[in-house]
Design an enzyme around this catalytic site. Structure first.
Site, PDB file in Angstrom:
ATOM      1  CG  HIS A  48      -2.089  -0.871   1.157  1.00 43.87           C
ATOM      2  ND1 HIS A  48      -3.210  -0.600   0.398  1.00 43.87           N
ATOM      3  CD2 HIS A  48      -2.332  -2.063   1.748  1.00 43.87           C
ATOM      4  CE1 HIS A  48      -4.090  -1.582   0.532  1.00 43.87           C
ATOM      5  NE2 HIS A  48      -3.582  -2.489   1.333  1.00 43.87           N
ATOM      6  CD  GLU A  72      -6.146  -4.283  -0.287  1.00 48.44           C
ATOM      7  OE1 GLU A  72      -6.163  -3.704   0.804  1.00 48.44           O
ATOM      8  OE2 GLU A  72      -5.123  -4.856  -0.733  1.00 48.44           O
TER       9      GLU A  72
END
Ligand code: HBI
Ligand code: FE
Length: 301
Positions: free
Chosen positions: A159, A200
């Site tokens: 991330h 994601e």
């Protein structure tokens, strides 16, 4: 948050995230929490306590990092490749405070430690404040290929690099702000799907071909190549309403990936108030993860 079956994958979040795990408990419920929720603050943040990592922890982080870094060219988007070096040396788990100083200079974000998965409201509030929650603990060596919940490797490697990209960083903050407005539980499900199919497991079309930008893909040794090159899954052009209707797989590679043309497109999509969209989505049937609808724009490899 996402999880995949092999190679640095992660389980987690509210839906279990590709791990078949029961809906995440936040430090309570059937599984003992791996993080120390009891000493977390009211906003679920805690200290990283960098001194507690062992030499084995750092070595495991380095193995995970090097396995993923070796396969980024041609599979990860350039923005990710350009920024991943900002994590610092791969020989040890980064110190969040030093990483946050670099990140804050770039896009005003910071990395904050959390004990693990946190409730959606708390999660949205942190994102809206440009504070990205990173789980403090690292998986065990036996979880090298698969960990049920997001650990420090998934959150940092998957991330954080794209938070150095101004447009993506703005999207993440807008997403958090949108989440805070998602008062009805149902719309939290729609937002969870949006997070899943972009942050994601998102793909982006580039002049050089398809590339991955989703953290669940980028932190998984197996799904990174699969998502960009396999003929097996379908790849659909980004469509916000279609995404919000679409269920996702929590125990295998994705059957469907959504493809954006740019991070600007993603950011623009979150500009309007989602309320009318939630209304529209609530009137339509849900869509199975592997289904193809007549209106879908199916993209080739
Ligand atoms: N908590 N620590 C953490 N990390 C996540 O990615 C996360 C979470 N809680 C909720 C959540 N993600 C999902 O519900 C998102 O879809 C909002
Ligand atoms: Fe994640």
């Amino acid at each position: 948050m996402a999880a995949v079956n092999d190679g640095g994958g992660v389980g987690g979040v509210t839906k279990g995230v590709n791990s078949g795990v029961a809906p995440a408990t936040y430090g309570q419920g059937d599984r003992p929490p791996r993080g120390d929720y009891a000493s977390a603050r009211a906003d679920y943040t805690c200290e990283q306590d960098w001194g507690r990592y062992t030499a084995e922890d750092h070595a495991l982080y380095q193995r995970l990092y090097e396995r993923q870094a070796a396969q980024l060219p041609g599979l990860a988007c350039e923005e990710f490749i350009d920024a991943v070096g900002q994590l610092g040396t791969p020989t040890q788990i980064p110190r969040f405070d030093a990483l946050s100083q670099r990140l804050h200079r770039a896009t005003g974000w910071e990395v904050v430690a959390v004990p693990g998965l946190i409730p959606e409201e708390a999660f949205f509030a942190l994102l809206a404040a440009r504070r990205f929650p990173v789980t403090g603990w690292i998986r065990k060596p036996e979880e090298f290929d698969y960990v049920v919940e997001p650990d420090v490797f998934h959150d940092l490697f998957g991330h954080v690099p794209l938070l150095f990209n101004p447009m993506f960083a703005d999207y993440m903050q807008a997403y958090g702000a949108g989440g805070l407005k998602a008062s009805r539980l149902q719309s939290c499900e729609y937002l969870a799907r949006l997070y899943w199919y972009t942050v994601e497991f998102g793909l982006i079309a580039t002049p050089a071909g398809l590339r991955a930008y989703g953290a669940g893909i980028l932190s998984s040794a197996g799904e990174l190549r699969h998502s960009v090159t396999s003929p097996q899954p379908q790849r659909l052009a980004f469509d916000l309403e279609r995404i919000m209707r679409t269920r996702y797989k929590i125990d295998s590679y994705q059957a469907t990936y959504f493809v954006i043309d740019s991070f600007e497109q993603l950011f623009r999509a979150t500009a309007p108030d989602f309320t009318p969209l939630y209304e529209a989505v609530s009137q339509r049937d849900e869509v199975a993860a592997e289904a193809t609808l007549p209106g879908d724009r199916v993209l080739g490899l």
